[in-house]
Enzyme design. Structure first.
Site, PDB file in Angstrom:
ATOM      1  N   ASP A   1      69.635 -74.358  41.603  1.00  0.00           N
ATOM      2  CA  ASP A   1      71.059 -74.183  41.870  1.00  0.00           C
ATOM      3  C   ASP A   1      71.383 -74.214  43.361  1.00  0.00           C
ATOM      4  O   ASP A   1      72.551 -74.305  43.733  1.00  0.00           O
ATOM      5  CB  ASP A   1      71.614 -72.921  41.194  1.00  0.00           C
ATOM      6  CG  ASP A   1      71.155 -71.625  41.820  1.00  0.00           C
ATOM      7  OD1 ASP A   1      70.088 -71.608  42.459  1.00  0.00           O
ATOM      8  OD2 ASP A   1      71.853 -70.614  41.647  1.00  0.00           O
TER       9      ASP A   1
ATOM     10  N   CYS B   1      52.354 -71.494  58.851  1.00  0.00           N
ATOM     11  CA  CYS B   1      52.293 -70.942  57.502  1.00  0.00           C
ATOM     12  C   CYS B   1      50.889 -71.054  56.918  1.00  0.00           C
ATOM     13  O   CYS B   1      50.357 -70.097  56.345  1.00  0.00           O
ATOM     14  CB  CYS B   1      53.283 -71.652  56.593  1.00  0.00           C
ATOM     15  SG  CYS B   1      55.015 -71.217  56.873  1.00  0.00           S
TER      16      CYS B   1
ATOM     17  N   CYS C   1      60.769 -65.959  58.861  1.00  0.00           N
ATOM     18  CA  CYS C   1      59.310 -65.948  59.002  1.00  0.00           C
ATOM     19  C   CYS C   1      58.813 -64.701  59.731  1.00  0.00           C
ATOM     20  O   CYS C   1      57.981 -63.952  59.215  1.00  0.00           O
ATOM     21  CB  CYS C   1      58.853 -67.207  59.728  1.00  0.00           C
ATOM     22  SG  CYS C   1      57.072 -67.285  60.018  1.00  0.00           S
TER      23      CYS C   1
END
Length: 377
Positions: free
Chosen positions: A279, A320, A351
């Site tokens: 969505d 990451c 982050c």
């Protein structure tokens, strides 16, 4: 392929409010109220039940799903019972302003779980939610009167995050036992909320909207609430942001979609039967087909959807991939990756804050995890 989730939008983006941070405004035809037709509803319910194994969870969202009217949901319940004798659950996310005694009697009789959007006290809530506080609280009180099960979805934004403990106390005082804190990360382009960035090296970013969460402070916000929760409320109040960590430590499963390794298992169904990747990604590039001519399983294995889901991990930044907390967030929701880097994929705006929160919370949870494991939970 046996388990997937649909966010059904029976009135599309139509809503009786115009919240400043709503990313769904403008999706589809908003010139007049149009409700999902009986035919689309029937096909949706039949396919969703038959193609899912185990418990089937219907999630009704919007816009404002109450605009579909109570008769629409009575038809939905009737169809569910016609197509299955398995356990079926219904949940609805609502701004609560249209709730009446009649709605509550229906919700109670059919065991609906409501997610009610409350951002805090009157001044704070009204800052972004169209001066709807009084109507929302009236709806919430009706739910309590009729013993309708509800939880609170609280967006974390620039207006409500400066007093986290006060906000937490306020939300507990509503009577909710389940609370979700959802950080608002939205960019503006030409005065309107922009679509999420493509996860490329050189994507144009733009500035975060002034109602967005204060990204540098979000970790501190979570930590302050976590301190109260773990000291006084663990086992009494379910805070999704915290209990999800316990679930991950116990069972190795990330139960919050923003923190799963891949995307793609949470589809969005529009009122005309069109299906989209998520969505947050109801755009023509993410259109996957219509339920009149495609099954949900065909949509889930479509190369476009598989690529969409895999890109969450395959386009992670070096930071990451080297982070010791990688398994807890996997770079966060792709729509939140707004921080551009030279010669690398973008980072989530949250982050540093998530890293700070995990550094504090995970060691604090170790005794709880140890105790739960000892009890073989």
């Amino acid at each position: 392929m046996d388990s997937f989730h649909i966010m059904a939008k029976p009135v599309g983006a139509e809503c009786n409010l115009s919240c400043s941070y709503c990313f769904y405004k403008g999706k589809g035809n908003t010139q007049k109220l149009e409700v999902m037709s009986d035919e689309v509803l029937r096909i949706f319910i039949e396919k969703y039940i038959k193609e899912n194994s185990g418990e089937v969870n219907f999630a009704w969202q919007g816009g404002e799903p109450l605009l579909a009217g109570i008769d629409f949901y009575k038809k939905a319940i009737s169809l569910q019972k016609n197509f299955s004798d398995r356990k079926i659950a219904n949940a609805m996310q609502t701004n609560a302003t249209l709730i009446t005694d009649e709605w509550c009697e229906f919700f109670k009789s059919e065991d609906f779980l409501l997610g009610i959007s409350i951002d805090g006290s009157k001044e704070i809530h009204n800052a972004n939610r169209d001066a709807s506080y009084s109507s929302a609280i009236r709806g919430l009180e009706l739910c309590k009167k009729h013993k309708v099960e509800f939880n609170i979805l609280c967006t974390v934004n620039s207006k409500n995050m400066n007093n986290p403990k006060g906000l937490y106390r306020f939300l507990k005082d509503t009577g909710a036992k389940h609370i979700q804190f959802i950080p608002i990360i939205e960019r503006l382009e030409n005065g309107s909320i922009a679509r999420p960035l493509d996860l490329e090296y050189n994507a144009h970013s733009g500035n975060l909207a002034d109602f967005s969460v204060l990204t540098d402070s979000y970790g501190d916000f979570l930590i302050e609430i976590f301190k109260d929760w773990i000291k006084k409320d663990f086992g009494r109040f379910f805070i999704q942001n915290f209990d999800a960590l316990i679930n991950k430590k116990l069972f190795g499963i990330n139960c919050v979609c923003a923190h799963t390794k891949e995307c793609g298992r949470f589809l969005a169904l529009e009122k005309n039967g069109d299906v989209y990747s998520c969505d947050h990604y109801v755009f023509k590039e993410n259109f996957l087909g219509n339920i009149f001519y495609k099954s949900f399983k065909e949509i889930l294995i479509d190369s476009k959807q598989k690529s969409f889901g895999e890109q969450k991990f395959s386009r992670l930044s070096k930071k990451c991939l080297e982070c010791k907390f990688l398994e807890y967030c996997y770079g966060d929701c792709p729509k939140n990756r707004t921080v551009l880097q030279k010669d690398d994929y973008p980072l989530s705006a949250l982050c540093d804050s998530l890293e700070k929160f995990y550094s504090y919370a995970l060691p604090q949870l170790e005794p709880i995890i140890k105790n739960l494991k000892a009890k073989d939970i």
